[in-house]
Design an enzyme around this catalytic site. Sequence first.
Site, short mmCIF file in Angstrom:
data_model
loop_
_atom_site.label_atom_id
_atom_site.label_comp_id
_atom_site.label_asym_id
_atom_site.label_seq_id
_atom_site.Cartn_x
_atom_site.Cartn_y
_atom_site.Cartn_z
N LYS A 21 0.87 -6.92 3.33
CA LYS A 21 0.95 -8.19 2.61
C LYS A 21 0.29 -8.11 1.25
O LYS A 21 0.85 -8.55 0.24
CB LYS A 21 0.33 -9.31 3.46
CG LYS A 21 0.49 -10.70 2.86
CD LYS A 21 0.40 -11.77 3.94
CE LYS A 21 -1.04 -12.03 4.36
NZ LYS A 21 -1.76 -12.89 3.39
N ARG A 26 1.26 -7.76 -4.84
CA ARG A 26 0.98 -7.07 -6.10
C ARG A 26 2.21 -6.32 -6.62
O ARG A 26 2.43 -6.25 -7.84
CB ARG A 26 -0.21 -6.13 -5.91
CG ARG A 26 -1.53 -6.89 -5.73
CD ARG A 26 -2.58 -6.04 -5.03
NE ARG A 26 -3.90 -6.67 -5.01
CZ ARG A 26 -4.28 -7.59 -4.12
NH1 ARG A 26 -3.44 -8.02 -3.19
NH2 ARG A 26 -5.51 -8.10 -4.17
N GLY A 99 -3.12 -18.00 -0.39
CA GLY A 99 -4.21 -17.96 -1.33
C GLY A 99 -4.11 -16.76 -2.25
O GLY A 99 -4.42 -16.84 -3.44
N GLN A 175 -9.32 -10.83 -4.46
CA GLN A 175 -8.40 -11.76 -5.10
C GLN A 175 -8.92 -12.21 -6.45
O GLN A 175 -8.18 -12.26 -7.44
CB GLN A 175 -8.15 -12.96 -4.19
CG GLN A 175 -7.41 -12.60 -2.91
CD GLN A 175 -7.23 -13.79 -1.99
OE1 GLN A 175 -7.52 -14.93 -2.35
NE2 GLN A 175 -6.75 -13.54 -0.78
N ASP A 323 -9.94 -9.99 7.40
CA ASP A 323 -8.75 -10.51 8.07
C ASP A 323 -8.65 -10.06 9.52
O ASP A 323 -7.93 -10.67 10.32
CB ASP A 323 -7.49 -10.09 7.32
CG ASP A 323 -7.34 -10.80 5.99
OD1 ASP A 323 -7.88 -11.91 5.84
OD2 ASP A 323 -6.68 -10.24 5.09
N LYS A 350 -10.84 -19.56 5.09
CA LYS A 350 -9.53 -18.91 5.21
C LYS A 350 -8.49 -19.99 5.56
O LYS A 350 -8.72 -21.18 5.37
CB LYS A 350 -9.60 -17.80 6.25
CG LYS A 350 -10.37 -16.57 5.79
CD LYS A 350 -9.61 -15.85 4.69
CE LYS A 350 -10.22 -14.53 4.31
NZ LYS A 350 -9.42 -13.83 3.29
#
Length: 435
Positions: A21, A26, A99, A175, A323, A350
């Site tokens: 993901k 990106r 996000g 991020q 995660d 999250k």
Amino acid sequence: MNLHSHSISSLQGALTVPGDKSISHRAAILGGLAEGVTEVDNFLCSEDCLNTLRAMEQLGAKVDVLEERQGYGPVRFRITGVAMSPKAPERPIDCGNSGTGMRLLAGMLAACPFDSEMFGDASLSSRPMGRIMQPLEQMGARIEARGAKPGCAPLSIHGGRVHPISYTLPMASAQVKSAILLAGMFADGTTTVRQPAVTRDHTERLFRHFGVPCTVDGLTVGTCGPALPVAHDLTVPADISSAAFWMVAAASRPGSRLTLRQVGLNKTRNAVISALQRMGARMDIVPTSPEDAGEPYGDITVYGSDSLHGTSLLPEEIPNLIDEIPILAVAGALGRGDFIVRNARELRVKETDRIATTAANLRLMGVDVEEFDDGMVVHGGTPLKGTELSSYGDHRIAMSFLVAGLSAQGETVVTDAECINTSYPGFERDLAQFL
């Protein structure tokens, strides 16, 4: 949609989980900004990543689909980039639940000479965006957070000429780092970001892959602009965060032998492997990626046993397995002893409060859990009981507890499980082959 699981004897065979993901987001952004045509293979056609790809189309990139995953979307496509000259979007950009998408796109849009708006679903609209607003405003952008909660989406971005900065992150966040670096591509000069700890380095790797200047000096990462990414084909590895569900499923069922193919082996993402090995999981890892791959990958074979035990996650591991903590907590519940997580307050913001939701579902399955502001202690060794559990609309909670159900007494039902399409389209099909 409700999904069910029940106790099984073991997991056998091989599985290829969808593309990563983080890398897919990106790839869409850098391929869309590049000069020329980039072919992307094994793109994660989840709701989150497709929203980012659609955003790049709104900004002028052209996408030609070469292969689709039935019912989900493109897994292989060519994207013709805008050569660092995005056009103003005609309507607000929908980031859905992502996000990552919103924060990375904000970095790019902050440097574009037009106004833009981004919004998301209820969950995304409660997640903190002030952490990107502050550095991007230091670079010269104007950003308004118009959400019901302070510092939250929707975002109105008044972009324009940005200038380079040297910024120290108050928290370890790939991020935020990436948003600053993406804006820095447009600035005239060197932008640097100093991190308190190492975070996933997909942006740095893909900058180099697309020919964008990128320096790494210890915990400081930099880029020099203005930069023009040059199109470069990319194969996205399988997502190690998605593979982690099956690592735990196989490791916790004695007699299992499950091979996970072409899983990303980036050293800033493989802390989940180290944690599981400390917990007694046995794995064979065979690198298979070519020398010129933008990201390393390989095959992971997991062997099941009844000897899992607890561990303490190390503070420096937290940013790189944030995660995977819900599924590691499930592994901790299935093992002996205590599984300890601290220094993980980021879990509170999250898609859900993952400390609270993980602890709540484990308790419903009969597990003793102590909850702290920044983590939890899972007391393992008690047999899990199947029951009805909520996903809370969080894809990782849904999949973690469907995996827990594979080792529980009786049937486990996870409600509102359609959220799994956020990161793992096809999980229901993969689960069904083991039931």
